[in-house]
Design a protein around this motif. Structure first.
Motif, mmCIF file in Angstrom:
data_model
loop_
_atom_site.group_PDB
_atom_site.id
_atom_site.type_symbol
_atom_site.label_atom_id
_atom_site.label_comp_id
_atom_site.label_asym_id
_atom_site.label_seq_id
_atom_site.Cartn_x
_atom_site.Cartn_y
_atom_site.Cartn_z
ATOM 1 N N CYS A 245 0.896 -1.276 -0.025
ATOM 2 C CA CYS A 245 0.096 -0.127 -0.006
ATOM 3 C C CYS A 245 0.767 1.293 -0.082
ATOM 4 O O CYS A 245 0.437 2.390 -0.601
ATOM 5 C CB CYS A 245 -1.059 0.001 1.215
ATOM 6 S SG CYS A 245 -2.075 -1.150 1.192
ATOM 7 N N ILE A 246 2.103 1.152 0.677
ATOM 8 C CA ILE A 246 3.040 2.457 0.637
ATOM 9 C C ILE A 246 3.357 2.576 -0.891
ATOM 10 O O ILE A 246 3.611 3.625 -1.378
ATOM 11 C CB ILE A 246 4.112 2.081 1.559
ATOM 12 C CG1 ILE A 246 3.651 2.281 2.997
ATOM 13 C CG2 ILE A 246 5.360 3.156 1.325
ATOM 14 C CD1 ILE A 246 4.837 1.869 3.826
ATOM 15 N N ARG A 247 3.509 1.407 -1.418
ATOM 16 C CA ARG A 247 4.241 1.405 -3.181
ATOM 17 C C ARG A 247 2.944 2.018 -3.803
ATOM 18 O O ARG A 247 3.251 2.822 -4.781
ATOM 19 C CB ARG A 247 4.363 0.020 -3.391
ATOM 20 C CG ARG A 247 4.638 -0.014 -4.894
ATOM 21 C CD ARG A 247 5.150 -1.430 -5.269
ATOM 22 N NE ARG A 247 5.411 -1.783 -6.569
ATOM 23 C CZ ARG A 247 4.502 -2.068 -7.728
ATOM 24 N NH1 ARG A 247 3.319 -2.129 -7.268
ATOM 25 N NH2 ARG A 247 4.777 -2.131 -8.821
ATOM 26 N N PRO B 227 -0.675 9.520 -8.560
ATOM 27 C CA PRO B 227 -0.380 10.856 -8.942
ATOM 28 C C PRO B 227 -1.479 11.774 -8.115
ATOM 29 O O PRO B 227 -1.024 12.786 -8.164
ATOM 30 C CB PRO B 227 -0.324 10.952 -10.282
ATOM 31 C CG PRO B 227 -1.521 9.748 -10.647
ATOM 32 C CD PRO B 227 -1.298 8.692 -9.817
ATOM 33 N N TYR B 228 -2.283 11.408 -7.649
ATOM 34 C CA TYR B 228 -3.517 12.086 -7.213
ATOM 35 C C TYR B 228 -3.654 11.854 -5.695
ATOM 36 O O TYR B 228 -3.442 10.832 -4.883
ATOM 37 C CB TYR B 228 -4.877 11.778 -7.760
ATOM 38 C CG TYR B 228 -4.891 11.947 -9.173
ATOM 39 C CD1 TYR B 228 -4.825 13.267 -9.718
ATOM 40 C CD2 TYR B 228 -4.930 10.698 -9.968
ATOM 41 C CE1 TYR B 228 -4.873 13.329 -11.023
ATOM 42 C CE2 TYR B 228 -4.953 10.984 -11.342
ATOM 43 C CZ TYR B 228 -4.812 12.251 -11.931
ATOM 44 O OH TYR B 228 -4.833 12.455 -13.213
ATOM 45 N N ALA B 229 -3.706 13.165 -4.756
ATOM 46 C CA ALA B 229 -3.442 13.152 -3.451
ATOM 47 C C ALA B 229 -4.539 12.305 -2.767
ATOM 48 O O ALA B 229 -4.343 11.501 -1.858
ATOM 49 C CB ALA B 229 -3.378 14.421 -2.844
ATOM 50 N N PHE B 230 -5.794 12.235 -3.216
ATOM 51 C CA PHE B 230 -6.954 11.539 -2.472
ATOM 52 C C PHE B 230 -6.754 9.990 -2.453
ATOM 53 O O PHE B 230 -6.903 9.298 -1.429
ATOM 54 C CB PHE B 230 -8.102 12.059 -3.030
ATOM 55 C CG PHE B 230 -9.237 11.259 -2.695
ATOM 56 C CD1 PHE B 230 -9.630 11.241 -1.068
ATOM 57 C CD2 PHE B 230 -10.126 10.208 -3.267
ATOM 58 C CE1 PHE B 230 -10.878 10.565 -0.787
ATOM 59 C CE2 PHE B 230 -11.034 9.439 -2.859
ATOM 60 C CZ PHE B 230 -11.455 9.559 -1.569
ATOM 61 N N GLY B 231 -6.367 9.536 -3.861
ATOM 62 C CA GLY B 231 -6.032 8.089 -3.864
ATOM 63 C C GLY B 231 -4.811 7.607 -3.129
ATOM 64 O O GLY B 231 -4.929 6.575 -2.666
ATOM 65 N N ALA B 232 -3.780 8.721 -2.887
ATOM 66 C CA ALA B 232 -2.611 8.137 -2.261
ATOM 67 C C ALA B 232 -2.971 8.086 -0.847
ATOM 68 O O ALA B 232 -2.619 7.054 0.091
ATOM 69 C CB ALA B 232 -1.650 9.127 -2.490
ATOM 70 N N PHE B 233 -3.707 9.228 -0.190
ATOM 71 C CA PHE B 233 -3.728 9.065 1.153
ATOM 72 C C PHE B 233 -4.969 8.017 1.455
ATOM 73 O O PHE B 233 -4.974 7.539 2.671
ATOM 74 C CB PHE B 233 -4.436 10.442 1.541
ATOM 75 C CG PHE B 233 -3.722 11.644 1.834
ATOM 76 C CD1 PHE B 233 -2.322 11.406 1.930
ATOM 77 C CD2 PHE B 233 -4.176 12.927 1.123
ATOM 78 C CE1 PHE B 233 -1.420 12.641 1.766
ATOM 79 C CE2 PHE B 233 -3.030 13.968 1.084
ATOM 80 C CZ PHE B 233 -1.817 13.691 1.421
ATOM 81 N N LEU B 234 -5.930 7.917 0.567
ATOM 82 C CA LEU B 234 -6.869 6.534 0.700
ATOM 83 C C LEU B 234 -6.084 5.407 1.066
ATOM 84 O O LEU B 234 -6.582 4.449 2.023
ATOM 85 C CB LEU B 234 -8.096 6.611 -0.298
ATOM 86 C CG LEU B 234 -9.264 5.942 -0.290
ATOM 87 C CD1 LEU B 234 -10.020 6.603 0.930
ATOM 88 C CD2 LEU B 234 -9.887 5.916 -1.406
ATOM 89 N N ALA B 235 -5.237 5.055 0.205
ATOM 90 C CA ALA B 235 -4.738 3.653 -0.011
ATOM 91 C C ALA B 235 -3.788 3.517 1.293
ATOM 92 O O ALA B 235 -4.011 2.376 1.885
ATOM 93 C CB ALA B 235 -3.651 3.506 -1.209
ATOM 94 N N VAL B 236 -2.877 4.748 1.680
ATOM 95 C CA VAL B 236 -2.070 4.508 2.844
ATOM 96 C C VAL B 236 -2.973 4.431 4.200
ATOM 97 O O VAL B 236 -2.552 3.903 5.053
ATOM 98 C CB VAL B 236 -0.870 5.496 2.873
ATOM 99 C CG1 VAL B 236 -1.371 6.788 3.276
ATOM 100 C CG2 VAL B 236 0.287 4.810 3.848
#
Length: 397
Positions: free
Chosen positions: A299-301, A307-316
């Protein structure tokens, strides 16, 4: 074959889900023997089939959730947060009481219960991810950047805390970690910790003056027993968990050969990790721990590649809360943490907890699918550019 073709996302995470589901079936079937004789007249297959049904439903939820574009969950987050507040209030007032705590709502027609805190946890993490992504330009402003994020977290934690202190504390800690990843200044997070301590002390004070005194005694007893001295009796479940772990050794007694499952309270849920250690030894315990750590790493990967902040924060964010819950359950089982009611995600026997965990994993895989598709498009563009360049070179030659 068509279904497999439409299954996208991180294949390692899919493998972890299948692995933990198989572990759950084996462990629950072994740990529910005594329960089956008490509640179901010796029909030990009942709980196996029940858990199998829940896990299959969970995998179906993961599949459909990962097929949805993750940006839709940004709009769902607002609705989920607003729904969670009246649900938690209703649970405190009219929910089913078990072990002096009101955590469950019983659905009237189908006569099933679910923990409203599971709904709230999923909703608040989506909401915090949305707010972090939308407020990055003012994240260093306490009033405009931090308060709109932390006030909803505080509301949810306060509503969960009277019935489930451990879940509220873990939720607050997970949200704080997500805020740290989202570049919230450390001084703001320190104020969040101070405010949380004040809320906990205030709750203890209010509980002493109301009919919640039984809950405060439970909390105090659990902390005292964890920090026990020569005058404090070790809780029964801790003693039995220690016996189970000591009996497991390196390779364990083998599947279905646990003896402490007949004495260990909630051997199929809160203390399922101790049961696994007894049957599969330290080797099995390490595999379970490694599976959750690998989930976090994958999930960190995804977080780094999105590239989008929402998706990145959501996954981590969702992965952090799942792994923290798993580590807390393991720590309780091996007596590194005070007794709590936290289950082992995707492994402990359960209904709503498994389904909402599956929903969280499905959302993570939705982000992974989006990243995978963008990487595929980028690779295709690079391939076409190479083909065009080779064609131009051939024409010039």
């Amino acid at each position: 074959m068509g279904l497999l073709h439409r299954t996208k996302g991180d294949k390692v995470i899919w493998t972890i889900v299948i692995f933990l589901s198989l572990v759950s079936l084996l462990a629950v079937y072994s740990a529910t023997g005594s329960l089956a004789y008490r509640e179901r007249g010796g029909h030990t297959e009942y709980y196996l089939l029940k858990q199998l049904t829940v896990l299959v439903m969970g995998i179906v939820i993961i599949y459909f959730a990962h097929r949805v574009n993750y940006t839709i969950y940004s709009r769902v987050a607002q609705v989920g947060f607003l729904i969670s507040i009246p649900l938690l209030i209703y649970t405190l007032a009219f929910g089913s009481h078990i072990n002096d705590a009101s955590r469950w709502i019983r659905l009237p027609i189908i006569n099933l219960t679910f923990q409203t805190s599971d709904v709230a946890k999923l909703a608040i993490f989506m909401y915090v991810s949305r707010q972090l992504s939308r407020r990055q330009h003012v994240i260093n402003d306490f009033k405009k950047g931090f308060l709109p994020i932390i006030i909803p977290v505080g509301i949810i934690c306060v509503l969960i805390m009277p019935a489930n202190m451990s879940t509220a504390l873990l939720l607050g800690a997970s949200c704080m970690l997500l805020c740290f990843i989202g570049r919230v200044p450390v001084r703001f997070l320190a104020s969040m910790v101070a405010g949380g301590l004040v809320l906990v002390l205030l709750l203890f004070f209010v509980a002493k003056l109301t009919n919640m005194e039984m809950r405060t005694k439970t909390w105090e007893k659990r902390i005292d027993s964890f920090l026990h001295d020569d005058h404090t009796e070790i809780p029964y479940q801790v003693q039995q968990a220690n016996i189970a772990i000591a009996g497991g050794g390196i390779l364990g007694k083998g599947p279905g050969n646990s003896t402490q499952r007949n004495f260990l309270p909630h051997a199929y849920s809160d203390y399922i990790y101790a049961t696994i250690i007894e049957e599969y030894g330290m080797f099995g315990a390490f595999l379970i721990l490694a599976a959750y750590m690998l989930l976090l790493l994958r999930c960190i990967r995804i977080y780094k590649k999105c590239p989008y902040a929402f998706g990145a924060f959501l996954a981590v964010g969702l992965s952090v809360t799942l792994v923290i819950q798993a580590l807390t359950n393991m720590a309780v089982n091996v007596q590194l943490f005070p007794v709590t009611g936290v289950t082992l995600p995707l492994v402990s026997m359960g209904g709503s907890s498994v389904l909402f965990t599956s929903m969280a994993i499905g959302i993570i895989l939705s982000v992974a699918r989006n990243v995978e598709e963008m990487e595929g498009k980028q690779a295709e563009r690079e391939r076409l550019e190479r083909v065009m360049a080779n064609a131009d070179n051939a024409a010039v030659a």
